[in-house]
Design a protein around this motif. Structure first.
Motif, PDB file in Angstrom:
ATOM      1  N   ALA A 236       0.821  -1.210   0.000  1.00  0.00           N
ATOM      2  CA  ALA A 236       0.000   0.000   0.000  1.00  0.00           C
ATOM      3  C   ALA A 236       0.854   1.259   0.000  1.00  0.00           C
ATOM      4  O   ALA A 236       0.332   2.371   0.038  1.00  0.00           O
ATOM      5  N   ASP A 237       2.150   1.078  -0.002  1.00  0.00           N
ATOM      6  CA  ASP A 237       3.044   2.232   0.065  1.00  0.00           C
ATOM      7  C   ASP A 237       3.272   2.797  -1.335  1.00  0.00           C
ATOM      8  O   ASP A 237       3.903   2.157  -2.188  1.00  0.00           O
ATOM      9  N   PRO A 238       2.750   3.991  -1.612  1.00  0.00           N
ATOM     10  CA  PRO A 238       2.837   4.554  -2.981  1.00  0.00           C
ATOM     11  C   PRO A 238       4.275   4.743  -3.472  1.00  0.00           C
ATOM     12  O   PRO A 238       4.528   4.722  -4.671  1.00  0.00           O
ATOM     13  N   ASP A 266       2.199  -7.015   4.066  1.00  0.00           N
ATOM     14  CA  ASP A 266       1.514  -6.082   4.970  1.00  0.00           C
ATOM     15  C   ASP A 266       2.250  -5.860   6.285  1.00  0.00           C
ATOM     16  O   ASP A 266       1.998  -4.892   6.983  1.00  0.00           O
ATOM     17  N   ALA A 267       3.136  -6.800   6.607  1.00  0.00           N
ATOM     18  CA  ALA A 267       3.847  -6.670   7.887  1.00  0.00           C
ATOM     19  C   ALA A 267       4.787  -5.463   7.893  1.00  0.00           C
ATOM     20  O   ALA A 267       5.238  -5.039   8.956  1.00  0.00           O
ATOM     21  N   VAL A 268       5.072  -4.932   6.731  1.00  0.00           N
ATOM     22  CA  VAL A 268       6.008  -3.807   6.674  1.00  0.00           C
ATOM     23  C   VAL A 268       5.292  -2.507   7.035  1.00  0.00           C
ATOM     24  O   VAL A 268       4.259  -2.175   6.464  1.00  0.00           O
ATOM     25  N   GLY A 275      10.893   2.402   5.317  1.00  0.00           N
ATOM     26  CA  GLY A 275       9.736   1.714   4.741  1.00  0.00           C
ATOM     27  C   GLY A 275      10.146   0.526   3.894  1.00  0.00           C
ATOM     28  O   GLY A 275       9.312  -0.127   3.286  1.00  0.00           O
ATOM     29  N   VAL A 276      11.455   0.266   3.874  1.00  0.00           N
ATOM     30  CA  VAL A 276      11.951  -0.886   3.127  1.00  0.00           C
ATOM     31  C   VAL A 276      12.610  -1.828   4.141  1.00  0.00           C
ATOM     32  O   VAL A 276      13.445  -1.400   4.928  1.00  0.00           O
ATOM     33  N   LEU A 277      12.196  -3.072   4.113  1.00  0.00           N
ATOM     34  CA  LEU A 277      12.671  -4.025   5.100  1.00  0.00           C
ATOM     35  C   LEU A 277      13.513  -5.105   4.463  1.00  0.00           C
ATOM     36  O   LEU A 277      13.127  -5.704   3.449  1.00  0.00           O
ATOM     37  N   GLU A 289       8.398 -15.418   9.320  1.00  0.00           N
ATOM     38  CA  GLU A 289       6.998 -15.545   8.924  1.00  0.00           C
ATOM     39  C   GLU A 289       6.758 -14.969   7.529  1.00  0.00           C
ATOM     40  O   GLU A 289       6.006 -15.537   6.726  1.00  0.00           O
ATOM     41  N   ILE A 290       7.409 -13.851   7.256  1.00  0.00           N
ATOM     42  CA  ILE A 290       7.311 -13.300   5.895  1.00  0.00           C
ATOM     43  C   ILE A 290       7.856 -14.312   4.897  1.00  0.00           C
ATOM     44  O   ILE A 290       7.267 -14.573   3.840  1.00  0.00           O
TER      45      ILE A 290
END
Length: 866
Positions: A236-238, A266-268, A275-277, A289-290
RNA sequence: GCGCGAUUAGCUCAGCGGUAGAGCGCUUGCUUCACACGCAAGAAGUCACAGGUUCGAACCCUGUAUCGCGCACCA
């Protein structure tokens, strides 16, 4: 008997009485008794531990409850024992082995190492038990248990087999908390989050499909970059959504090109970091889990001891994880990929025992799906079990609501071996052909090499320590006394175990103690060196001193700031009691059956007995509500204030000459001392037993002498009037610098008709040369208004008129302020109309009293010259 | 982030709707025939802050602050 010594010397009597109690079998619990049962199981201290102040508080509370229960007619079981404390004990023995023989446990092998641990246990296992005896603990020592006793250990394994059969225990590959020092998995509860000042390392990675375009990633653990399997953004991150499906180049290890997919998950949290994992499935629980969701490979770059392995690449392999972190940062810098280092506070999980950061690690372990969680919640919610203080109910409930399966296997040697067997040595861990049973299935079968979490044995402590008749009489236990720090470790689990294996709750009440801290509010700890040795304190101040002193400042469930001064006060209190009894002894033989009701009593005696009644009531209420410091305070106030400061002082008047009151006063003293000793015995068992015996109050132990009941004595308010008056005259002395030992010629114009009867008492209390009663103001005297009349002292040579005027003026100001305060209230319409009538009447009376007093003071003031 | 405690005399803490308390420490005076590990007297507090409820608040309610402790996957 011989005369009591001038000061109480606990060292001379404590051991003697403890041996006598044991000899008399007074601590032994009889399951066949017809008395109502009262039972406590001790929270088993670590077998090789030594006594701390925490234990002193905890076990003294239990001893108080046990002794009180015996005195109130219960059959009491206080069941003692120790815990094998898996990691703690094994660590101690390993450390010693390394120090003294430069060997590890692997050098010795499992069997030999365990032999050493048992030797260590035999040598040090008794220490804490003996220390508890020094404290006076009235445990039934014949029933002492150890969590590795043969029968107990067998039950632990049977329980495992049972739960396995029920499908609640399973083996699985999961992310667990791994301690790189103890080299074992831990439960979630053994991980302590600590806030760390660390750094957020921002680095950039190139997007393969868009050369020259970079993504910026923020991480606290750059040493795990080599284990990254993807880069994740929130769909959802534009800013990044369009990049999902593309790839980035992983910067480490160098020399090999690895492309990582950019995935959406979505966990991010896109607010956090950049905002970057970076996704590291092998070394982070969330990332794992991801990884599962996106089918990512698990790249494990770490050895069990926290060093990096060959997968970490050239230059990192073999490095410790923290060295690797620095090195990884350097490397990023070299590659010109490091954007910035930002100071950052984050929570890092530490191993409770080894105090190092734990590593999330994928590993095969045994897990328990907790039984009876719903019933356990209900038991507390519906008050089948009551918590004191009750605020812990919420904490308990919250934990159970979010309960996670329990990792119960430990990669240790000291403990209960897991009762699972594999067809061959090399098949250990492969659950497919394993058998779960206590006994070996026969030759060729190899037992699981792990042991069980220590708490997997202690959660059975409330019932597996008892045989059938004992269970029938004493289970469920009456109360559990423990610290809130083990509410999850132990209390909650015991409740579930009790419900699962006995069908009943294991205890009815739980009393949570406070935690003892030092003067600065820090936890007691070995490394800080702020933990006094209770044995030293016992040697210095006596067991009763430390017990009473500590309990007096231990309000329900509140943390305690420890100060040795409190123990000094406990000791002083014991000495005060001792000397009060000594005073009585000097007056002649004591009547163990004294009954004051059979005598003509002075108003002071009646007042004292009424206060004794009130104290008994306060103490009983204290026990009902587990308000232990209230009980101690009530006894302190009564013994020191009512009994010593007031009653004994007036009693001296009755003993100075052979008065008709003498017999009644003696009976009151004897009776009151007897009751005091009973009331105080749970808190100060040694001195009370010594006095009980020394004063000849009974041949049996005080413990068996019952508990006081209220005698129904009415108080006499005249006593308080006299005490207050005496206080006033002493103030007068102080004002003029008249020493307390100077005898004075007093004159009194009484406002009551009963004062003449108290001539002897007043004479003593006022330290009078003479007391004469008069009906009007004598010439040349200063007047002191009191509740019992005007009291006069001659001006000549004693009182200076000017000073006295000043003193009276001071008093007048105070009284005026009081009148002003009451008047303000009474002048309020709404108060007079709305407040209850008795409250208003009370204020009116007070106002009148103050006005009267003001008049007297004014008169005394104006009558003086100068 | 959520939850729970604490905040009252210099110190440690009671009090939890109707006149602010204790112990220690401090000052002063006392070897008064139980106790100097003692006795007596005294000084010392806008009960963290701001609102509210009430005739009346240290106490009940709502916020705020500071300290402490839990719980929570925030890299």
């Amino acid at each position: 008997m011989s005369e009591l010594s001038k000061a109480y010397e606990p060292q001379l009597v404590e051991d003697k009485w403890y041996a006598w109690w044991i000899d008399q079998g007074l601590f032994e619990a009889d399951p066949t008794s017809s008395k109502p049962a009262f039972s406590i199981v001790i929270p088993p201290p670590n077998v090789t531990g030594v006594l701390t102040l925490g234990h002193v508080l905890n076990t003294t509370l239990q001893d108080i409850l046990a002794r009180h229960a015996r005195q109130t007619g219960h059959e009491v079981l206080w069941l003692p024992g120790t815990d094998h404390a898996g990691i703690a004990t094994q660590t101690v023995v390993e450390r010693r082995l390394r120090k003294e023989e430069k060997k590890t446990r692997h050098d010795l092998g499992r069997e030999e190492f365990l032999k050493r641990v048992w030797e260590w246990k035999e040598k040090h296992g008794g220490i804490i038990i003996n220390q508890l005896k020094k404290l006076g603990c009235s445990c039934d020592w014949g029933r002492e248990r150890f969590t590795m006793d043969e029968a107990y250990a067998r039950r632990v394994q049977e329980v495992f087999v049972d739960l396995h059969k029920k499908g609640l225990i399973y083996r699985g590959k999961r992310m667990v908390n791994w301690c790189p020092v103890s080299l074992t998995a831990l439960s979630d509860e053994e991980v302590i989050p600590k806030t760390q000042k660390s750094f957020f390392y921002h680095y950039k990675v190139e997007i393969v499909e868009k050369p020259g375009t970079f993504l910026e990633i923020a991480t606290t653990r750059p040493e795990t970059i080599m284990a990254d399997a993807a880069v994740a953004v929130n769909p959802a991150d534009p800013r990044y959504a369009a990049l999902i499906g593309l790839h980035v180049r992983r910067p480490l290890p160098t020399g090999v090109e690895v492309l990582l997919p950019i995935i959406g998950d979505d966990a991010v949290d896109f607010e956090f970091g950049t905002g970057v994992l970076k996704v590291t499935p092998a070394h982070d629980k969330t990332d794992y889990e991801i990884g599962l969701r996106h089918n990512l490979p698990v790249i494990d770059i770490m050895n069990p001891d926290g060093t990096l392995n060959d997968l970490a690449g050239e230059g990192f392999s073999g490095l410790d994880r923290f060295e690797a972190r620095t090195k990884a940062v350097d490397k990023l810098q070299e590659l010109d990929l490091l954007v910035k280092e930002e100071p950052h506070e984050n929570n890092v999980g530490f191993s409770e025992r080894a105090d190092v950061p734990i590593e999330p690690r994928l590993s095969e372990q045994w897990f328990l799906k907790y039984p009876k969680t719903i019933e356990a919640r209900d038991a507390v919610r519906n008050h089948l079990i009551r918590f004191f203080p009750d605020r812990w109910e919420k904490v308990y409930d919250h934990w159970l609501e979010n309960i996670q399966d329990w990792c119960i296997s430990r990669q240790l040697w000291w403990g209960h071996r897991i009762p699972v067997w594999y067809p061959a040595e090399n098949a250990i861990g492969d659950a497919s052909n394993a058998k779960c049973q206590v006994e070996s299935p026969g030759d060729g079968w190899a037992q699981d090499s792990d042991v069980l979490d220590t708490w997997f044995s202690s959660w059975l402590w409330a019932h597996e320590t008892m045989d059938a008749p004992t269970l029938a009489k004493f289970y469920p236990t009456s109360v559990l006394v423990t610290g809130p720090d083990i509410i999850f470790f132990w209390v909650a689990r015991m409740i579930m175990a009790g419900l699962e294996f006995t069908g009943e709750v294991p205890f009815k009440n739980v009393y949570f103690t406070g935690i003892i801290r030092d003067k600065q509010g820090r936890k007691m700890s070995k490394s800080l060196g702020n933990s006094p040795d209770p044995l030293d304190l016992i040697a210095k101040f006596g067991a009763d001193g430390i017990r009473f002193g500590l309990l007096r400042i231990a309000p329900q469930g509140q943390d305690i700031k420890f100060d040795e001064q409190q123990i000094v006060e406990g000791r002083n209190f014991c000495n005060k009691l001792w000397n009060a009894c000594r005073f009585r002894q000097i007056q002649g033989p004591i009547d163990p059956n004294a009954d004051p009701a059979k005598h003509e009593l002075s108003l002071f005696a009646r007042d004292l007995l009424a206060r004794l009644d009130a104290t008994i009531q306060r103490v009983n209420e204290g026990y009902d509500a587990y308000r232990f410091s209230d009980i101690a305070q009530a006894l302190y106030d009564f013994v020191w204030g009512d009994f010593c400061d007031r009653f004994i002082e007036v009693a001296k008047a009755d003993f100075a000459t052979d008065t008709p009151r003498r017999a009644g006063t003696l009976a009151t003293l004897d009776f009151t001392i007897k009751q005091i000793l009973r009331l105080l015995h749970p808190y100060a068992p040694f001195i009370t037993e010594e006095l009980w015996s020394g004063l000849g109050l009974g041949a049996q132990s005080l413990m068996q002498s019952g508990w006081p009941t209220e005698g129904g004595f009415a108080s006499d308010p005249r006593a308080a009037l006299i005490y207050e008056t005496v206080s006033k005259t002493r103030n007068l002395r102080a004002t003029y610098g008249i020493p307390g030992n100077k005898r004075l010629p007093w004159q009194i114009n009484p406002s009551t008709d009963w004062l003449a009867g108290e001539h002897a008492v007043l004479s003593i209390l006022l330290h009078a040369e003479s007391i004469t009663f008069c009906e009007s103001a004598p010439q040349g005297h200063a007047a002191c208004p009191t509740d019992i009349g005007l009291i006069y002292l001659p001006l000549e040579g004693i009182i200076d008129a000017a000073t006295e005027k000043k003193r009276l003026h001071g008093e007048i100001l105070k009284v005026e302020a009081e009148i002003e305060k009451v008047a303000r209230k009474l002048s309020s319409e709404s108060f007079v109309q709305n407040a209850p009538a008795d409250v208003v009447a009370d204020h009116r009376q007070r106002q009148q009293d103050w006005i009267n007093r003001l008049g007297e003071l004014q008169q005394a003031h104006d009558g003086l010259e100068g």
